[in-house]
Design a protein around this motif. Structure first.
Motif, PDB file in Angstrom:
ATOM      1  N   SER A  72      46.442  46.763  47.690  1.00  0.00           N
ATOM      2  CA  SER A  72      45.026  46.706  48.091  1.00  0.00           C
ATOM      3  C   SER A  72      44.307  45.517  47.470  1.00  0.00           C
ATOM      4  CB  SER A  72      44.305  47.974  47.652  1.00  0.00           C
ATOM      5  OG  SER A  72      44.873  49.099  48.263  1.00  0.00           O
ATOM      6  N   LYS A  73      43.263  45.077  48.165  1.00  0.00           N
ATOM      7  CA  LYS A  73      42.358  44.073  47.610  1.00  0.00           C
ATOM      8  C   LYS A  73      41.746  44.648  46.339  1.00  0.00           C
ATOM      9  CE  LYS A  73      41.098  42.563  52.219  1.00  0.00           C
ATOM     10  NZ  LYS A  73      40.052  42.513  53.248  1.00  0.00           N
ATOM     11  N   PHE A  74      41.332  43.752  45.450  1.00  0.00           N
ATOM     12  CA  PHE A  74      40.743  44.207  44.191  1.00  0.00           C
ATOM     13  C   PHE A  74      39.710  43.196  43.718  1.00  0.00           C
ATOM     14  CE2 PHE A  74      44.568  41.812  43.379  1.00  0.00           C
ATOM     15  CZ  PHE A  74      44.231  40.948  42.348  1.00  0.00           C
ATOM     16  N   GLU A  75      38.882  43.637  42.792  1.00  0.00           N
ATOM     17  CA  GLU A  75      37.849  42.769  42.250  1.00  0.00           C
ATOM     18  C   GLU A  75      38.266  42.194  40.907  1.00  0.00           C
ATOM     19  OE1 GLU A  75      34.149  44.916  42.148  1.00  0.00           O
ATOM     20  OE2 GLU A  75      33.822  44.568  44.279  1.00  0.00           O
ATOM     21  N   LEU A  76      37.854  40.957  40.687  1.00  0.00           N
ATOM     22  CA  LEU A  76      38.041  40.268  39.417  1.00  0.00           C
ATOM     23  C   LEU A  76      36.694  39.733  38.966  1.00  0.00           C
ATOM     24  CD1 LEU A  76      41.196  38.062  40.099  1.00  0.00           C
ATOM     25  CD2 LEU A  76      41.037  39.964  38.506  1.00  0.00           C
ATOM     26  N   TYR A  77      36.589  39.447  37.692  1.00  0.00           N
ATOM     27  CA  TYR A  77      35.362  38.883  37.148  1.00  0.00           C
ATOM     28  C   TYR A  77      35.694  37.637  36.349  1.00  0.00           C
ATOM     29  CZ  TYR A  77      33.380  43.311  38.522  1.00  0.00           C
ATOM     30  OH  TYR A  77      32.976  44.393  39.269  1.00  0.00           O
ATOM     31  N   LEU A  78      35.006  36.531  36.662  1.00  0.00           N
ATOM     32  CA  LEU A  78      35.164  35.326  35.856  1.00  0.00           C
ATOM     33  C   LEU A  78      34.701  35.645  34.449  1.00  0.00           C
ATOM     34  CD1 LEU A  78      33.866  32.415  38.113  1.00  0.00           C
ATOM     35  CD2 LEU A  78      36.230  33.041  37.600  1.00  0.00           C
ATOM     36  N   ASN A  79      35.383  35.037  33.470  1.00  0.00           N
ATOM     37  CA  ASN A  79      35.048  35.324  32.088  1.00  0.00           C
ATOM     38  C   ASN A  79      35.231  34.082  31.230  1.00  0.00           C
ATOM     39  OD1 ASN A  79      34.641  36.352  29.564  1.00  0.00           O
ATOM     40  ND2 ASN A  79      36.390  37.722  29.579  1.00  0.00           N
ATOM     41  N   GLY A  80      34.244  33.223  31.234  1.00  0.00           N
ATOM     42  CA  GLY A  80      34.229  32.088  30.327  1.00  0.00           C
ATOM     43  C   GLY A  80      35.209  30.989  30.656  1.00  0.00           C
ATOM     44  N   MET A  81      35.244  30.018  29.746  1.00  0.00           N
ATOM     45  CA  MET A  81      36.099  28.854  29.916  1.00  0.00           C
ATOM     46  C   MET A  81      36.864  28.619  28.624  1.00  0.00           C
ATOM     47  SD  MET A  81      33.832  26.539  32.445  1.00  0.00           S
ATOM     48  CE  MET A  81      34.887  25.209  32.196  1.00  0.00           C
ATOM     49  N   GLY A  82      38.012  27.977  28.761  1.00  0.00           N
ATOM     50  CA  GLY A  82      38.827  27.702  27.599  1.00  0.00           C
ATOM     51  C   GLY A  82      39.728  26.512  27.834  1.00  0.00           C
ATOM     52  N   ILE A  83      40.632  26.311  26.889  1.00  0.00           N
ATOM     53  CA  ILE A  83      41.529  25.160  26.949  1.00  0.00           C
ATOM     54  C   ILE A  83      42.946  25.583  26.581  1.00  0.00           C
ATOM     55  CG2 ILE A  83      39.737  23.441  26.454  1.00  0.00           C
ATOM     56  CD1 ILE A  83      40.848  23.466  23.511  1.00  0.00           C
ATOM     57  N   VAL A  97      39.505  34.859  33.711  1.00  0.00           N
ATOM     58  CA  VAL A  97      39.093  36.100  34.372  1.00  0.00           C
ATOM     59  C   VAL A  97      39.309  37.249  33.398  1.00  0.00           C
ATOM     60  CG1 VAL A  97      39.548  35.325  36.746  1.00  0.00           C
ATOM     61  CG2 VAL A  97      41.376  36.414  35.452  1.00  0.00           C
ATOM     62  N   ASP A  98      38.512  38.293  33.559  1.00  0.00           N
ATOM     63  CA  ASP A  98      38.695  39.486  32.742  1.00  0.00           C
ATOM     64  C   ASP A  98      40.087  40.065  32.987  1.00  0.00           C
ATOM     65  OD1 ASP A  98      36.239  39.551  31.466  1.00  0.00           O
ATOM     66  OD2 ASP A  98      35.312  40.873  32.944  1.00  0.00           O
ATOM     67  N   PRO A  99      40.688  40.672  31.956  1.00  0.00           N
ATOM     68  CA  PRO A  99      41.983  41.324  32.170  1.00  0.00           C
ATOM     69  C   PRO A  99      41.885  42.342  33.314  1.00  0.00           C
ATOM     70  CG  PRO A  99      41.433  41.272  29.840  1.00  0.00           C
ATOM     71  CD  PRO A  99      40.214  40.802  30.586  1.00  0.00           C
ATOM     72  N   SER A 100      42.902  42.365  34.155  1.00  0.00           N
ATOM     73  CA  SER A 100      42.895  43.239  35.324  1.00  0.00           C
ATOM     74  C   SER A 100      44.300  43.786  35.558  1.00  0.00           C
ATOM     75  CB  SER A 100      42.436  42.452  36.553  1.00  0.00           C
ATOM     76  OG  SER A 100      42.806  43.103  37.738  1.00  0.00           O
ATOM     77  N   GLU A 101      44.416  45.096  35.522  1.00  0.00           N
ATOM     78  CA  GLU A 101      45.710  45.725  35.782  1.00  0.00           C
ATOM     79  C   GLU A 101      46.202  45.375  37.186  1.00  0.00           C
ATOM     80  OE1 GLU A 101      47.715  50.174  35.985  1.00  0.00           O
ATOM     81  OE2 GLU A 101      45.805  49.918  34.928  1.00  0.00           O
ATOM     82  N   GLN A 102      45.275  45.338  38.154  1.00  0.00           N
ATOM     83  CA  GLN A 102      45.669  45.005  39.531  1.00  0.00           C
ATOM     84  C   GLN A 102      46.232  43.588  39.622  1.00  0.00           C
ATOM     85  OE1 GLN A 102      42.607  46.260  38.705  1.00  0.00           O
ATOM     86  NE2 GLN A 102      42.010  47.832  40.167  1.00  0.00           N
ATOM     87  N   LEU A 103      45.607  42.640  38.918  1.00  0.00           N
ATOM     88  CA  LEU A 103      46.102  41.259  38.944  1.00  0.00           C
ATOM     89  C   LEU A 103      47.475  41.173  38.289  1.00  0.00           C
ATOM     90  CD1 LEU A 103      45.791  38.271  39.571  1.00  0.00           C
ATOM     91  CD2 LEU A 103      44.474  38.040  37.436  1.00  0.00           C
ATOM     92  N   PHE A 104      47.663  41.822  37.150  1.00  0.00           N
ATOM     93  CA  PHE A 104      48.968  41.794  36.481  1.00  0.00           C
ATOM     94  C   PHE A 104      50.035  42.457  37.345  1.00  0.00           C
ATOM     95  CE2 PHE A 104      46.489  40.439  32.926  1.00  0.00           C
ATOM     96  CZ  PHE A 104      47.364  39.674  32.161  1.00  0.00           C
ATOM     97  N   LYS A 127      49.312  34.369  31.903  1.00  0.00           N
ATOM     98  CA  LYS A 127      47.972  34.147  31.359  1.00  0.00           C
ATOM     99  C   LYS A 127      47.088  33.674  32.501  1.00  0.00           C
ATOM    100  CE  LYS A 127      49.443  33.051  26.697  1.00  0.00           C
ATOM    101  NZ  LYS A 127      49.506  32.052  25.646  1.00  0.00           N
ATOM    102  N   PRO A 128      46.484  34.608  33.230  1.00  0.00           N
ATOM    103  CA  PRO A 128      45.707  34.217  34.412  1.00  0.00           C
ATOM    104  C   PRO A 128      44.542  33.297  34.060  1.00  0.00           C
ATOM    105  CG  PRO A 128      45.386  36.544  33.903  1.00  0.00           C
ATOM    106  CD  PRO A 128      46.419  36.038  32.970  1.00  0.00           C
ATOM    107  N   HIS A 129      44.458  32.194  34.793  1.00  0.00           N
ATOM    108  CA  HIS A 129      43.395  31.211  34.591  1.00  0.00           C
ATOM    109  C   HIS A 129      43.276  30.350  35.839  1.00  0.00           C
ATOM    110  CE1 HIS A 129      47.070  29.036  33.608  1.00  0.00           C
ATOM    111  NE2 HIS A 129      46.412  27.945  33.964  1.00  0.00           N
ATOM    112  N   ILE A 130      42.176  29.634  35.922  1.00  0.00           N
ATOM    113  CA  ILE A 130      41.921  28.724  37.030  1.00  0.00           C
ATOM    114  C   ILE A 130      41.781  27.329  36.424  1.00  0.00           C
ATOM    115  CG2 ILE A 130      40.368  28.138  38.936  1.00  0.00           C
ATOM    116  CD1 ILE A 130      39.396  31.222  38.522  1.00  0.00           C
ATOM    117  N   THR A 131      42.754  26.466  36.642  1.00  0.00           N
ATOM    118  CA  THR A 131      42.705  25.116  36.085  1.00  0.00           C
ATOM    119  C   THR A 131      41.601  24.324  36.776  1.00  0.00           C
ATOM    120  OG1 THR A 131      45.058  25.154  35.546  1.00  0.00           O
ATOM    121  CG2 THR A 131      44.018  22.978  35.727  1.00  0.00           C
ATOM    122  N   LEU A 132      40.755  23.684  35.949  1.00  0.00           N
ATOM    123  CA  LEU A 132      39.666  22.848  36.468  1.00  0.00           C
ATOM    124  C   LEU A 132      39.942  21.361  36.242  1.00  0.00           C
ATOM    125  CD1 LEU A 132      36.609  24.901  35.162  1.00  0.00           C
ATOM    126  CD2 LEU A 132      37.729  25.050  37.396  1.00  0.00           C
ATOM    127  N   ALA A 133      40.572  21.040  35.100  1.00  0.00           N
ATOM    128  CA  ALA A 133      40.808  19.632  34.770  1.00  0.00           C
ATOM    129  C   ALA A 133      42.033  19.523  33.865  1.00  0.00           C
ATOM    130  CB  ALA A 133      39.586  19.038  34.082  1.00  0.00           C
TER     131      ALA A 133
END
Length: 186
Positions: A72-83, A97-104, A127-133
């Motif tokens: 099923s589709k699920f919701e995630l929440y962005l949670n800050g930035m890091g390196i 993103v916040d830890p999510s059992e559905q994503l894992f 380690k779920p993340h969205i690379t920006l740069a």
């Protein structure tokens, strides 16, 4: 001849990509990186295949579609930035993103489907993340200042995980990642 690579990723909604693009624009001048990703390239990697022969790639697509047939589709929440990398000269700037059992669980299904197709995948923990740069080229990186400018740590941004995409890389182009196939969650 340049090798091309393939990977599976959770596709981000356009609104999330736009928000992250605006965030990148706010911090670009003060925090120079060698490469800022095109907003269409933002994603959460689930399994990196590398140079994937056609037959194995097709088998992985079949396996992934079967594995995700009842997810099923699920919701995630962005949670800050890091390196990733050294604090003084980071390799990667990312949005989290916040830890999510559905994503894992989703990542595990895609990862297993690819292994069953014959791929040898990275064994590092997910380690779920969205690379920006990539590749900081400034003088003094300041994580706190970057997070303050980015201004997403103290806000809640919701996004929906609804599609997994198989991407092909095209280095030197912008956007660099071409969608090859998608699997929609129910």
């Amino acid at each position: 001849m340049t090798k091309t690579h393939f990977f599976y990723a959770l596709t981000l909604p356009d609104e999330t990509k736009e928000l992250l693009q605006q965030t990148s624009e706010r911090i670009k001048t003060e925090f120079p990186f060698k490469k800022w990703l095109h907003h269409d390239d933002y994603h959460i990697t689930l399994a990196f295949l590398g140079d994937a022969p056609e037959e194995m790639r097709q088998k992985s697509l079949e396996n992934v579609n079967v594995a995700l047939a009842e997810v099923s589709k699920f919701e995630l929440y962005l949670n800050g930035m890091g390196i990733f990398g050294y604090l003084a000269s980071p390799r990667i700037l990312w949005a989290g993103v916040d830890p999510s059992e559905q994503l894992f669980n989703l990542q595990k299904k895609v990862y297993t489907a690819c292994e069953e197709a014959g791929f040898t995948l990275d064994k590092k923990p997910f380690k779920p993340h969205i690379t920006l740069a990539r590749k900081f080229i400034g003088n003094a990186f300041q994580l706190n200042r970057m997070q303050e400018l980015a201004d997403i740590s103290n806000r809640t941004y919701r996004l929906q995980g609804a599609t997994v995409t198989l991407y092909q890389t095209h280095l030197g182009q912008a956007p660099s990642y071409q969608p090859i196939a998608t699997s929609s969650l129910i």
